[in-house]
Design a protein around this motif. Structure first.
Motif, PDB file in Angstrom:
ATOM      1  N   PHE A 162       0.840  -1.205   0.000  1.00  0.00           N
ATOM      2  CA  PHE A 162       0.000   0.000   0.000  1.00  0.00           C
ATOM      3  C   PHE A 162       0.875   1.256   0.000  1.00  0.00           C
ATOM      4  O   PHE A 162       0.689   2.164  -0.822  1.00  0.00           O
ATOM      5  N   TYR A 163       1.844   1.309   0.916  1.00  0.00           N
ATOM      6  CA  TYR A 163       2.691   2.516   1.023  1.00  0.00           C
ATOM      7  C   TYR A 163       3.609   2.699  -0.182  1.00  0.00           C
ATOM      8  O   TYR A 163       4.037   3.819  -0.476  1.00  0.00           O
ATOM      9  N   SER A 164       3.881   1.595  -0.901  1.00  0.00           N
ATOM     10  CA  SER A 164       4.788   1.707  -2.065  1.00  0.00           C
ATOM     11  C   SER A 164       4.175   2.535  -3.196  1.00  0.00           C
ATOM     12  O   SER A 164       4.865   2.933  -4.128  1.00  0.00           O
ATOM     13  N   GLN A 165       2.869   2.826  -3.102  1.00  0.00           N
ATOM     14  CA  GLN A 165       2.233   3.697  -4.114  1.00  0.00           C
ATOM     15  C   GLN A 165       2.524   5.177  -3.842  1.00  0.00           C
ATOM     16  O   GLN A 165       2.202   6.039  -4.652  1.00  0.00           O
ATOM     17  N   TYR A 166       3.098   5.460  -2.676  1.00  0.00           N
ATOM     18  CA  TYR A 166       3.299   6.847  -2.247  1.00  0.00           C
ATOM     19  C   TYR A 166       4.781   7.163  -2.079  1.00  0.00           C
ATOM     20  O   TYR A 166       5.593   6.261  -1.827  1.00  0.00           O
ATOM     21  N   SER A 167       5.096   8.447  -2.199  1.00  0.00           N
ATOM     22  CA  SER A 167       6.485   8.902  -2.055  1.00  0.00           C
ATOM     23  C   SER A 167       6.610   9.903  -0.920  1.00  0.00           C
ATOM     24  O   SER A 167       5.664  10.633  -0.611  1.00  0.00           O
ATOM     25  N   ILE A 168       7.811   9.927  -0.344  1.00  0.00           N
ATOM     26  CA  ILE A 168       8.147  10.926   0.671  1.00  0.00           C
ATOM     27  C   ILE A 168       9.462  11.572   0.262  1.00  0.00           C
ATOM     28  O   ILE A 168      10.377  10.891  -0.220  1.00  0.00           O
ATOM     29  N   ALA A 169       9.543  12.884   0.443  1.00  0.00           N
ATOM     30  CA  ALA A 169      10.772  13.609   0.085  1.00  0.00           C
ATOM     31  C   ALA A 169      11.140  14.577   1.203  1.00  0.00           C
ATOM     32  O   ALA A 169      10.272  15.052   1.949  1.00  0.00           O
ATOM     33  N   VAL A 170      12.446  14.875   1.298  1.00  0.00           N
ATOM     34  CA  VAL A 170      12.924  15.832   2.305  1.00  0.00           C
ATOM     35  C   VAL A 170      14.240  16.436   1.819  1.00  0.00           C
ATOM     36  O   VAL A 170      14.985  15.812   1.075  1.00  0.00           O
ATOM     37  N   VAL A 191      11.231   6.808  -1.257  1.00  0.00           N
ATOM     38  CA  VAL A 191      11.717   7.994  -0.531  1.00  0.00           C
ATOM     39  C   VAL A 191      12.936   8.611  -1.218  1.00  0.00           C
ATOM     40  O   VAL A 191      13.827   7.903  -1.675  1.00  0.00           O
ATOM     41  N   THR A 192      12.904   9.947  -1.311  1.00  0.00           N
ATOM     42  CA  THR A 192      14.009  10.700  -1.911  1.00  0.00           C
ATOM     43  C   THR A 192      14.501  11.720  -0.896  1.00  0.00           C
ATOM     44  O   THR A 192      13.713  12.482  -0.336  1.00  0.00           O
ATOM     45  N   VAL A 193      15.817  11.716  -0.676  1.00  0.00           N
ATOM     46  CA  VAL A 193      16.430  12.695   0.225  1.00  0.00           C
ATOM     47  C   VAL A 193      17.319  13.619  -0.598  1.00  0.00           C
ATOM     48  O   VAL A 193      18.227  13.162  -1.298  1.00  0.00           O
ATOM     49  N   HIS A 194      17.020  14.903  -0.536  1.00  0.00           N
ATOM     50  CA  HIS A 194      17.793  15.919  -1.259  1.00  0.00           C
ATOM     51  C   HIS A 194      18.856  16.443  -0.305  1.00  0.00           C
ATOM     52  O   HIS A 194      18.544  17.085   0.701  1.00  0.00           O
ATOM     53  N   MET A 195      20.122  16.139  -0.610  1.00  0.00           N
ATOM     54  CA  MET A 195      21.225  16.419   0.315  1.00  0.00           C
ATOM     55  C   MET A 195      22.043  17.634  -0.119  1.00  0.00           C
ATOM     56  O   MET A 195      22.458  17.735  -1.277  1.00  0.00           O
ATOM     57  N   LYS A 223      18.885  25.342  -0.817  1.00  0.00           N
ATOM     58  CA  LYS A 223      18.693  24.872  -2.205  1.00  0.00           C
ATOM     59  C   LYS A 223      18.154  23.438  -2.219  1.00  0.00           C
ATOM     60  O   LYS A 223      17.248  23.107  -3.004  1.00  0.00           O
ATOM     61  N   ALA A 224      18.698  22.592  -1.349  1.00  0.00           N
ATOM     62  CA  ALA A 224      18.224  21.199  -1.278  1.00  0.00           C
ATOM     63  C   ALA A 224      16.744  21.153  -0.899  1.00  0.00           C
ATOM     64  O   ALA A 224      15.967  20.379  -1.460  1.00  0.00           O
ATOM     65  N   VAL A 225      16.345  22.012   0.030  1.00  0.00           N
ATOM     66  CA  VAL A 225      14.936  22.069   0.448  1.00  0.00           C
ATOM     67  C   VAL A 225      14.068  22.589  -0.698  1.00  0.00           C
ATOM     68  O   VAL A 225      13.015  22.013  -1.009  1.00  0.00           O
ATOM     69  N   GLU A 226      14.527  23.645  -1.332  1.00  0.00           N
ATOM     70  CA  GLU A 226      13.761  24.275  -2.423  1.00  0.00           C
ATOM     71  C   GLU A 226      13.512  23.278  -3.562  1.00  0.00           C
ATOM     72  O   GLU A 226      12.392  23.129  -4.059  1.00  0.00           O
ATOM     73  N   GLU A 227      14.580  22.572  -3.981  1.00  0.00           N
ATOM     74  CA  GLU A 227      14.450  21.602  -5.075  1.00  0.00           C
ATOM     75  C   GLU A 227      13.602  20.410  -4.665  1.00  0.00           C
ATOM     76  O   GLU A 227      12.796  19.913  -5.447  1.00  0.00           O
ATOM     77  N   GLY A 228      13.805  19.949  -3.427  1.00  0.00           N
ATOM     78  CA  GLY A 228      13.019  18.821  -2.927  1.00  0.00           C
ATOM     79  C   GLY A 228      11.536  19.148  -2.902  1.00  0.00           C
ATOM     80  O   GLY A 228      10.701  18.347  -3.324  1.00  0.00           O
ATOM     81  N   ARG A 229      11.214  20.344  -2.441  1.00  0.00           N
ATOM     82  CA  ARG A 229       9.817  20.772  -2.374  1.00  0.00           C
ATOM     83  C   ARG A 229       9.220  20.855  -3.768  1.00  0.00           C
ATOM     84  O   ARG A 229       8.095  20.396  -4.009  1.00  0.00           O
ATOM     85  N   LYS A 230       9.984  21.431  -4.690  1.00  0.00           N
ATOM     86  CA  LYS A 230       9.505  21.622  -6.069  1.00  0.00           C
ATOM     87  C   LYS A 230       9.189  20.268  -6.725  1.00  0.00           C
ATOM     88  O   LYS A 230       8.126  20.086  -7.312  1.00  0.00           O
ATOM     89  N   SER A 238       3.123  12.408  -3.595  1.00  0.00           N
ATOM     90  CA  SER A 238       4.349  12.651  -2.838  1.00  0.00           C
ATOM     91  C   SER A 238       4.073  13.578  -1.662  1.00  0.00           C
ATOM     92  O   SER A 238       3.311  14.539  -1.773  1.00  0.00           O
ATOM     93  N   TYR A 239       4.716  13.281  -0.543  1.00  0.00           N
ATOM     94  CA  TYR A 239       4.572  14.089   0.681  1.00  0.00           C
ATOM     95  C   TYR A 239       5.933  14.682   1.008  1.00  0.00           C
ATOM     96  O   TYR A 239       6.932  13.958   1.112  1.00  0.00           O
ATOM     97  N   PHE A 240       5.994  16.007   1.185  1.00  0.00           N
ATOM     98  CA  PHE A 240       7.257  16.661   1.465  1.00  0.00           C
ATOM     99  C   PHE A 240       7.357  17.001   2.956  1.00  0.00           C
ATOM    100  O   PHE A 240       6.464  17.636   3.519  1.00  0.00           O
ATOM    101  N   VAL A 241       8.420  16.549   3.590  1.00  0.00           N
ATOM    102  CA  VAL A 241       8.663  16.876   4.995  1.00  0.00           C
ATOM    103  C   VAL A 241       9.410  18.208   5.031  1.00  0.00           C
ATOM    104  O   VAL A 241      10.565  18.295   4.623  1.00  0.00           O
TER     105      VAL A 241
END
Length: 458
Positions: A162-170, A191-195, A223-230, A238-241
């Motif tokens: 179920f959760y594999s249909q959804y994404s999380i980014a930070v 899950v994608t982490v913008h570092m 910049k990492a936050v800005e790109e991750g959010r975008k 997708s859910y952005f933390v």
């Protein structure tokens, strides 16, 4: 050539208004007392979050405890509660008094979030909490879960699918990314982490080993936050933390105060006007220390005094609070490079949400040189056999600065604390460190030994 304006005024005008900016610009260590600091009753008037919100957050973590105990064996002994020890560090206290030639009144303690299970830093509080909240909301919405269920069922394959249909980014400098990445991947999310550029390689490698997509940037945290959010905003699933503005993160951190209160009670440590509590919190964008400080003020009110610690190269919260511009000013605006060994604190622009929430609750902010972070890190390892990363060592400097800096002494006098300092408790919040590779920790200590030798020569 046109002069760049900061909030409509040239930098020289800001310097004239706030002379401390000049010290910040030459990377001098400073201790800034917050002139807007007020009694808790007055400060809390315009804050919408309450103790009830923190209690709800604690209840959610308790619902998830059976799941955490099942999928993270390291939490079994605490029945799925993510918590760290509170310990006395009298040997460090003695060492600090000897090296800095100062008397630090009161009891010195360490809150060992460097030992938190799952992701080894304070981010295991807010980061993991926000992902669990999102996971719970999705499962409730799709009628897969009820509040009264045993949440260990979330470890089942149907939930992972179920959760594999959804994404999380930070977006992260490292530790938040670790906590979000580890818990999200475990639940089954993509899950994608913008570092940012200052994130340590071992943190990126660890995330990738867990199946997390790591996107690297040559620029800083913002910049990492800005790109991750975008990128996250372009995907409806997708859910952005949002480390800069998230109330969920903030409340996850605030739960620490409820736990700390219980630990203090178990140790028969009183906190009241006659027995003041001083807490020193390393600060990056502000979410972690802000949430903890807010929770502590809710519980202990005027008997607790909260201080933020920032690197001299990244004093973003100090700059935002002092100028009252909050997230409308960055350290780069005043010519500071935001490059520091304290990677978790390498943030150029503070959270406006945290700054505005805490502007009357925070006692002071002090800054620390990188060389001092290594020195303190090594002093703690040698005296107490406890290991923290450079960022976390920032909290150890607080009691030293409070006793040595004229501004620290002014704070004590102004708030009528002089006669009470012998009964005070100082808690340095060790925000991370136990996942640092052993060889790297040895390197940190070697640098610290060298810095101490240089310091003692002066």
């Amino acid at each position: 050539m046109e002069t760049e304006l900061i909030a409509g005024k040239p930098l020289t005008e800001w310097e004239n208004q706030y002379p401390l900016i000049e010290d910040l610009m030459v990377l001098k260590e400073v201790f800034w007392n917050n002139p807007k600091y007020r009694s808790f009753q007055e400060a809390a008037e315009n804050i919408s979050l309450t103790e009830k919100d923190v209690i709800y957050a604690e209840a959610r973590l308790l619902r998830f405890a059976p799941y955490l105990a099942k999928v993270f064996p390291e939490t079994k002994k605490t029945n799925g509660i993510i918590e760290s020890p509170l310990v006395g560090i009298s040997k460090f206290h003695n060492t600090a008094e000897s090296i800095f030639r100062t008397k630090i009144e009161g009891t010195f303690m360490l809150k060992c979030d460097n030992e938190l299970p799952i992701s080894g830093s304070i981010k295991a509080r807010g980061g993991i909490y926000e992902v669990l909240k999102h996971a719970e909301n999705l499962a409730l919405e799709h009628k897969m879960l009820r509040f009264e269920d045993d949440y260990s069922i979330l470890a089942n394959e149907d939930f992972k699918n179920f959760y594999s249909q959804y994404s999380i980014a930070v977006g992260s400098t490292g530790n938040l990314g670790l906590s979000i990445g580890i818990i999200s991947a475990k639940l089954g999310f993509k899950v994608t982490v913008h570092m940012s550029a200052d994130a340590k390689q071992w943190k990126k490698d660890l995330l990738r080993s867990k199946g997390v997509v790591v996107v690297e940037y040559n620029s800083d945290y913002s910049k990492a936050v800005e790109e991750g959010r975008k990128q996250s905003d372009s995907d409806p699933n997708s859910y952005f933390v949002d480390d800069e503005n998230s109330t969920a993160l903030f409340l996850g951190y605030a739960v620490a105060a409820l736990r700390l209160k219980k630990q203090l009670e178990e140790m028969n440590i009183l906190v009241d006007p006659e027995h003041p509590l001083f807490v020193y919190l390393p600060c990056g964008v502000g979410g972690g220390p802000g949430g903890v400080a807010f929770g502590l003020k809710l519980l202990f009110k005027d008997s607790v005094h909260c201080f933020f610690a920032e690197p001299t190269h990244s004093p973003c919260m100090l700059l935002g609070l002092m100028t009252e511009l909050h997230d409308q000013i960055s350290v780069q605006d005043v010519g500071i490079d935001n490059i520091t060994a304290a990677d978790g604190l390498a943030v150029g622009r503070p959270s406006g949400f945290v700054g505005k929430t805490l502007e009357k609750l925070l006692s002071a902010v002090y800054t620390v040189e990188d060389s001092m972070l290594y020195m303190l890190l090594n002093m703690l390892a040698d005296s107490e056999n406890r290991y923290v990363e450079p960022s976390a060592a920032a909290g150890l400097y607080g009691p030293i600065q409070l006793s040595m800096e004229p501004a620290g002494q002014d704070y004590i006098k102004k708030h009528g604390l002089k006669e009470r300092m012998a009964d005070a408790v100082h808690i340095s919040w060790a925000t991370g460190g136990n996942m640092v590779p052993r060889e790297m920790m040895k390197e940190y200590q070697e640098i610290g030994k060298s810095q101490l030798a240089d310091f003692l020569k002066v």
